[in-house]
Design an enzyme around this catalytic site. Structure first.
Site, short mmCIF file in Angstrom:
data_model
loop_
_atom_site.label_atom_id
_atom_site.label_comp_id
_atom_site.label_asym_id
_atom_site.label_seq_id
_atom_site.Cartn_x
_atom_site.Cartn_y
_atom_site.Cartn_z
N HIS A 62 36.83 2.46 -20.42
CA HIS A 62 36.40 2.51 -19.00
C HIS A 62 35.76 1.56 -18.31
O HIS A 62 35.36 0.45 -19.01
CB HIS A 62 35.46 3.65 -19.15
CG HIS A 62 35.75 4.90 -19.56
ND1 HIS A 62 34.98 5.51 -20.51
CD2 HIS A 62 36.90 5.75 -19.59
CE1 HIS A 62 35.62 6.84 -21.04
NE2 HIS A 62 36.63 7.01 -20.29
N TYR A 132 23.03 4.42 -23.48
CA TYR A 132 23.67 3.67 -22.48
C TYR A 132 22.54 3.27 -21.47
O TYR A 132 21.99 4.11 -20.87
CB TYR A 132 24.85 3.97 -21.70
CG TYR A 132 26.22 4.11 -22.47
CD1 TYR A 132 27.22 3.31 -21.98
CD2 TYR A 132 26.51 5.42 -23.45
CE1 TYR A 132 28.50 3.41 -22.73
CE2 TYR A 132 27.65 5.41 -23.85
CZ TYR A 132 28.80 4.72 -23.56
OH TYR A 132 29.86 4.62 -24.12
#
Length: 187
Positions: A62, A132
């Site tokens: 991604h 994250y």
């Protein structure tokens, strides 16, 4: 914390230093004072947790196009994964180069992944949790990805039939998205 540079410009391995006693451990995940020497973002606008229930789940590769390209600071909380970053910076001599990192809850590490890198991982165990931090907001109009089994990249994920989302299985090769990267880079 001990910082280790990698073969990919700007990608850092951060060796975390847990304080362990009979109860468990305490771990500093982010230290602005130490990490500021490496020009990491000082402001994170999003923080997320990724949970993968099954072994051989593959997420990625991604990224987001500019102006929403995201730098990421990630760490594995539980489980074992193979994490891959791919340089998608057209101005870099390392364009298209990638590196694989093994992350396990047995050895606490974090990775800093600059903007202009695609990111993905495959789980090696069940029940994997990643945390994250991102410096730009998620924007679905600017998101994209590279197909996990791009023959030109030749990434050895060590899995032949991963569990993929429909979105991740429909990504194009790096060569196919290079034109779009060039168009957006010229703006």
């Amino acid at each position: 914390m001990k910082i280790e540079e990698t073969s990919l410009e700007g990608v850092l391995i951060i060796h975390l230093d847990p304080k362990i006693d009979k109860r468990g451990y305490f771990l500093r995940f982010w230290d602005e004072t130490i990490l500021s020497a490496y020009n990491l973002p000082q402001r994170w606008c999003e923080e997320s947790i990724s949970y993968s229930k099954y072994k051989n789940t593959l997420r990625g590769l991604h990224f987001q196009y500019q102006p929403f390209a995201q730098s990421k600071f990630i760490s594995l909380i539980k489980g074992y994964i193979s994490d891959v970053v791919v340089n998608i910076d057209l101005d870099s001599p390392n364009y298209g180069k990638w590196q694989l990192f093994e992350l396990s809850d047995k050895e606490p590490l974090a990775l800093f992944i600059p903007a202009n890198y695609a990111h993905g991982f495959v789980t090696r165990t069940e029940d994997c949790y990643l945390i994250y931090k991102m410096d730009k907001p998620y924007n679905p109009l600017f998101e994209d990805g590279i197909i996990w089994n791009d023959k030109d990249l030749g990434i050895n994920w060590k899995v032949s039939a991963p569990i993929l989302s429909q979105r991740d299985s429909g990504f194009k090769t790096l060569n196919e998205i290079t034109t779009k990267l060039r168009m957006l880079n010229d703006k």
